[in-house]
Structures are given as C-alpha cells and as structure tokens.
Design a protein around this motif. Sequence first.
Motif, PDB file in Angstrom:
ATOM      1  N   GLY A 159       0.783  -1.231   0.000  1.00 26.48           N
ATOM      2  CA  GLY A 159       0.000   0.000   0.000  1.00 26.48           C
ATOM      3  C   GLY A 159       0.811   1.273   0.000  1.00 26.48           C
ATOM      4  O   GLY A 159       0.250   2.362  -0.130  1.00 26.48           O
ATOM      5  N   ALA A 160       2.139   1.173   0.143  1.00 25.40           N
ATOM      6  CA  ALA A 160       2.973   2.383   0.153  1.00 25.40           C
ATOM      7  C   ALA A 160       3.013   3.006  -1.234  1.00 25.40           C
ATOM      8  O   ALA A 160       3.218   2.310  -2.236  1.00 25.40           O
ATOM      9  CB  ALA A 160       4.383   2.047   0.616  1.00 25.40           C
ATOM     10  N   GLU A 161       2.836   4.330  -1.281  1.00 29.08           N
ATOM     11  CA  GLU A 161       2.825   5.058  -2.544  1.00 29.08           C
ATOM     12  C   GLU A 161       3.640   6.342  -2.399  1.00 29.08           C
ATOM     13  O   GLU A 161       3.822   6.846  -1.284  1.00 29.08           O
ATOM     14  CB  GLU A 161       1.385   5.422  -2.932  1.00 29.08           C
ATOM     15  N   PRO A 162       4.125   6.878  -3.525  1.00 32.52           N
ATOM     16  CA  PRO A 162       4.860   8.151  -3.455  1.00 32.52           C
ATOM     17  C   PRO A 162       4.046   9.217  -2.727  1.00 32.52           C
ATOM     18  O   PRO A 162       2.838   9.354  -2.947  1.00 32.52           O
ATOM     19  CB  PRO A 162       5.067   8.510  -4.931  1.00 32.52           C
ATOM     20  N   GLY A 163       4.715   9.953  -1.851  1.00 35.57           N
ATOM     21  CA  GLY A 163       4.041  10.969  -1.042  1.00 35.57           C
ATOM     22  C   GLY A 163       3.737  10.508   0.367  1.00 35.57           C
ATOM     23  O   GLY A 163       3.479  11.334   1.254  1.00 35.57           O
ATOM     24  N   ASP A 164       3.749   9.188   0.600  1.00 35.78           N
ATOM     25  CA  ASP A 164       3.564   8.663   1.950  1.00 35.78           C
ATOM     26  C   ASP A 164       4.866   8.814   2.737  1.00 35.78           C
ATOM     27  O   ASP A 164       5.920   9.146   2.186  1.00 35.78           O
ATOM     28  CB  ASP A 164       3.171   7.181   1.902  1.00 35.78           C
ATOM     29  N   VAL A 165       4.800   8.519   4.024  1.00 40.00           N
ATOM     30  CA  VAL A 165       5.986   8.499   4.885  1.00 40.00           C
ATOM     31  C   VAL A 165       6.065   7.126   5.555  1.00 40.00           C
ATOM     32  O   VAL A 165       5.061   6.630   6.086  1.00 40.00           O
ATOM     33  CB  VAL A 165       5.925   9.612   5.953  1.00 40.00           C
ATOM     34  N   LEU A 166       7.252   6.523   5.509  1.00 42.12           N
ATOM     35  CA  LEU A 166       7.468   5.244   6.184  1.00 42.12           C
ATOM     36  C   LEU A 166       8.223   5.483   7.483  1.00 42.12           C
ATOM     37  O   LEU A 166       9.310   6.056   7.492  1.00 42.12           O
ATOM     38  CB  LEU A 166       8.255   4.278   5.298  1.00 42.12           C
ATOM     39  N   PRO A 181      10.576   9.706   3.323  1.00 40.53           N
ATOM     40  CA  PRO A 181       9.568   9.963   2.295  1.00 40.53           C
ATOM     41  C   PRO A 181       9.568   8.822   1.276  1.00 40.53           C
ATOM     42  O   PRO A 181      10.626   8.390   0.815  1.00 40.53           O
ATOM     43  CB  PRO A 181      10.035  11.277   1.664  1.00 40.53           C
ATOM     44  N   VAL A 182       8.392   8.329   0.967  1.00 38.68           N
ATOM     45  CA  VAL A 182       8.266   7.233  -0.003  1.00 38.68           C
ATOM     46  C   VAL A 182       8.310   7.810  -1.412  1.00 38.68           C
ATOM     47  O   VAL A 182       7.587   8.762  -1.728  1.00 38.68           O
ATOM     48  CB  VAL A 182       6.960   6.451   0.228  1.00 38.68           C
ATOM     49  N   ALA A 183       9.166   7.232  -2.261  1.00 38.15           N
ATOM     50  CA  ALA A 183       9.336   7.748  -3.622  1.00 38.15           C
ATOM     51  C   ALA A 183       8.808   6.807  -4.692  1.00 38.15           C
ATOM     52  O   ALA A 183       8.519   7.247  -5.811  1.00 38.15           O
ATOM     53  CB  ALA A 183      10.813   8.048  -3.895  1.00 38.15           C
ATOM     54  N   VAL A 184       8.692   5.500  -4.379  1.00 36.40           N
ATOM     55  CA  VAL A 184       8.247   4.526  -5.372  1.00 36.40           C
ATOM     56  C   VAL A 184       7.217   3.599  -4.729  1.00 36.40           C
ATOM     57  O   VAL A 184       7.193   3.434  -3.508  1.00 36.40           O
ATOM     58  CB  VAL A 184       9.426   3.699  -5.928  1.00 36.40           C
ATOM     59  N   PRO A 185       6.364   2.974  -5.510  1.00 37.89           N
ATOM     60  CA  PRO A 185       5.378   2.052  -4.942  1.00 37.89           C
ATOM     61  C   PRO A 185       6.041   0.950  -4.120  1.00 37.89           C
ATOM     62  O   PRO A 185       7.052   0.369  -4.535  1.00 37.89           O
ATOM     63  CB  PRO A 185       4.685   1.478  -6.186  1.00 37.89           C
ATOM     64  N   LEU A 241       7.744  -1.581  10.887  1.00 38.55           N
ATOM     65  CA  LEU A 241       7.500  -0.663   9.773  1.00 38.55           C
ATOM     66  C   LEU A 241       6.054  -0.178   9.837  1.00 38.55           C
ATOM     67  O   LEU A 241       5.122  -0.983   9.853  1.00 38.55           O
ATOM     68  CB  LEU A 241       7.758  -1.356   8.438  1.00 38.55           C
ATOM     69  N   ILE A 242       5.882   1.133   9.876  1.00 40.07           N
ATOM     70  CA  ILE A 242       4.551   1.723   9.974  1.00 40.07           C
ATOM     71  C   ILE A 242       4.384   2.731   8.843  1.00 40.07           C
ATOM     72  O   ILE A 242       5.192   3.651   8.683  1.00 40.07           O
ATOM     73  CB  ILE A 242       4.346   2.414  11.336  1.00 40.07           C
ATOM     74  N   LEU A 243       3.364   2.544   8.051  1.00 40.57           N
ATOM     75  CA  LEU A 243       3.095   3.400   6.906  1.00 40.57           C
ATOM     76  C   LEU A 243       2.129   4.517   7.285  1.00 40.57           C
ATOM     77  O   LEU A 243       1.070   4.266   7.868  1.00 40.57           O
ATOM     78  CB  LEU A 243       2.511   2.581   5.757  1.00 40.57           C
ATOM     79  N   HIS A 244       2.504   5.745   6.950  1.00 44.39           N
ATOM     80  CA  HIS A 244       1.623   6.896   7.143  1.00 44.39           C
ATOM     81  C   HIS A 244       1.241   7.433   5.767  1.00 44.39           C
ATOM     82  O   HIS A 244       2.111   7.888   5.003  1.00 44.39           O
ATOM     83  CB  HIS A 244       2.322   7.984   7.972  1.00 44.39           C
ATOM     84  N   LYS A 245      -0.030   7.362   5.452  1.00 46.84           N
ATOM     85  CA  LYS A 245      -0.508   7.755   4.130  1.00 46.84           C
ATOM     86  C   LYS A 245      -0.529   9.285   3.993  1.00 46.84           C
ATOM     87  O   LYS A 245      -0.807  10.009   4.952  1.00 46.84           O
ATOM     88  CB  LYS A 245      -1.911   7.203   3.902  1.00 46.84           C
TER      89      LYS A 245
END
Length: 476
Positions: A163-170, A322-326, A359-363
């Motif tokens: 579910g991680a996408e560019p613009g999210d924060v890991l 910062p997440v840059a790629v799917p 690992l925690i994903l913040h959308k």
Amino acid sequence: MCQGDDPTCSEFERHRLDFRTGMAKERRAFLKSGFAASGGAAALATTGISLVSPALAQVSAARAPGEPRMHVLPANAETVHWGYFSRTLQPRVEVESGDYVTIETLTHHANDDADRMVKGDPGAESVFLWTREKKGVMRRGAGPGDGGGLGVHICTGPVAVRGAEPGDVLEVRILDVMPRPCANPEYKGLAFGSNAAANWGFHYKDLLTGDKPREVVTIYEVDARGDRNWARAVYNFKWVPVTDPTGKVHPTIDYPGLPVDHTKTQRNHGVLKNIRVPIRPHFGTMGLAPKEADFVNSIPPSYTGGNIDNWRIGKGATMYYPVAVPGALLSVGDPHASQGDSELCGTAIECSLTGTFQLILHKRADLGGTPLESLDFPMIETAEDWVMSGFSYPNYLADLGPDAQNEIFAKSSIDLAMRDAFRKMRGFLMHAKGLTEDEAISLMSIAVDFGITQVVDGNWGVHAIIKKNIFAGAAS
C-alpha cells in the motif's frame, strides 16, 4: 550453552538462527506486548515524545489489516543487492504496515579477515563466493555489468510495504540490533569488524609519518553475547596489492569484497593497547529506493536515506523516510559496531549485524497538519532528540542533472551540508513547533548542536540535533 557459536552442538543451526534473528520466545513476548504492539505509536505520541501525534497513530493503526506479523529476512546471495538501490528490484519480502521484520546484514569488509567474518557462515560464504568461474553476487555497484565498483555496500532487501505510494511516509522503528556471531569455532562467542583507513578517507593525503600514502586496516573484536559493551583492536596491517580470482591486481582498496591473502600481509598485534572502544551498533546504510534512476550508487546519501552514516541510527531510534516509489522498497546494510561523527578515515568498525524493525506506513492523506506533512528528507528521532540530516545536495539525483552520480563526488562541501542542515532545522522549528523564523534562528544558535556526520560518502553530511526536553514547557 550453545548460542549459535558451537558447530559441534546437535542443534547448532536452530540455536544460530535464534541468536541471529532474536526470535527466541522471550523476544517474541516482548515484541507482541506493550510498546511494540500496533498501539505503540499511539502510546509514544501520547507522552509527547514522538513526531507521530495520537490522532495520526490511531489513523495509521486503523489502516492496518489486523494483528502485526513477524518476518525474517536472512542475508545470503539470494536476498542481498550489492552497491546500489533500485526501484526495479523485486521485493524479498512484503509486509503490512505495523509488521515486524528481522533483517540480517553483512559488512562488505568481511573479506578483510575471512577466517573471522566469513568462514563457516553459510550466508556470508554464499555472498563472498568468488572464484575464477563464479561470483556469489555478480553485480557490485550501480554501473553496467558487475557495476564497475561504483557502489560498495551489501544491502539486504528490499522489503516492500503493502500500500505504500509516493508521497507517503514510512516510519521505521529500530527495536533491536545484535552482532552477527563468528561461525568459526576458533572464535566462539565473538564477532569481528574491520576499520579501513582507506584511499577515500579524509586523512589520506595528510599523513605525517611512514609510507605516504598508505591504507591500513584494523581488525576489531566484539563480544557477540552482549556481555561487554566495548570493542578492542586485535591487529592491523598495511594493505598490500591484492590479486583477485580473475588475476587482476588491486594496489588499493578499489573494489568491494576483495579477498585479502594474509600470507602476504604483516599483522601488527598490540595496537591500541588497553583501549576500549564503546560500541554503538547501527546501520550506516538504510533507506528506500529513489525514483530518479533505475540503479543508484549506494555511496552518496540522498532524500530517501541510504548511506547516512550517523551512529544514532541504532537500537531505540526511529527513522522517517519519504516514499518515492510504490512499495517503498526498504533496504538495510553497511552495519557498524561503532563510528565517530565524520567517519574520518573512510570506514567505521564494519561489522555484520542483525536488526529487528517495525515498519509503519503513514498515508499522505493523513499527514495534513502534522510534523510529517511536508517531510522530504530522512529524519532521525531518538528518545531524547530530533535529528535533521543535512547533505551537500538534498537530492543530488535531481539537483545535479543527468550525470549526477558522477558529479556528486566532485561537488560536495561541508558549507553546503551545513546550509542544508540549517534550512531543515529552521523548517522543522517553524512548521512542526510553531516558531517564527526569528525565534527559530535564535533557538538554533543557543540550543541546537550541529555536527559533521561524514566527509567520505560523496554527498557530505552535517546533522542538526535538538533536545526534545527544550519543549517540555508546552506540556506544563
């Protein structure tokens, strides 16, 4: 009792796996309870010591599909990539937000003393295999073919976050870090690392005595069982030309994984006598895949992390990327037993480690109005500090154009890195802490510590540290 260091034990393999991954029953119980459970972020936020607010923690936890799972990613020739980050790599494991993963990492300097850091260790042996006919890992670096030696770090991964996408924060919590015990029964209960005063070191052209220039490697010993918190030097040797299995001669340390033939070196024992070096195990290289190129050299750090080489990225720290790629594509490597700010001679105590992470994903949709809203660089959080990582070029891949991966090595400076650290801290104080620019500048001058992270990674680094307790008055 065997702790994975006695090959004569009938349960050697099981004990070794338990020790290296930290998945014994008592650690399982810890990771499933209290702080480490999925509500841990909310607990931290409630005390005011985390960048993650209670509301953001609750939203992120609600997005998780269920109870967190535990994963193990060993280090071997099938699970590592050597010398680069890449958006094209297939994940070695995929996790849900909130999951835990134990990741083994290998130092790329293990062949400086293969008897102590490779022999008898199946994972390390598979990675460092190099004969005239075959390499365990062929591609080493970000260039064509075998990489041309451009990158050096052995990275385990990547780990994809569903579910991680560019613009999210890991958010990456480092829950535990342990030395990888030596598998050679001659050195039972110990781990080892290498410090190379190398040709890329800041000192190299400023020597006073002896042969000039020269490269000197010092081998250090660490207690793998955790009974002592310091390392000691075992011996050092001056680098002599190494002939690799293909017949090529390497007068300097110019290619990762060169097998040192110690029949040709002179070992000097008794070096750094009676000196105990405090260990602070950490990961020199940890980060996500950038979007700007298919293959990115592992040496210069950038906006998605990578080779930051800050000793604070160890047990108890949390990283925000910062997440840059799917999928985010997290990789971990360049493990260090200890390092000083600047990494002056070119390396730390390069020592294989195993880490356990959550690992925690913040959308992106949930970040509005939070300190993470506009995060576009890797940020370090410890129990006491917030740390900004400034680089000569914040995103050198975009800043320097199509030849960025070459130009960065000629254009770095401490001045530029200091400017970037200042700007990042100013932005943090204004947007996350609500200060005016004038207030932020005053506070930086009297309460923020700026330090040289490293001067050896192409994209030089300066970090800015602010104590959390400075803001304690806001809660009173």
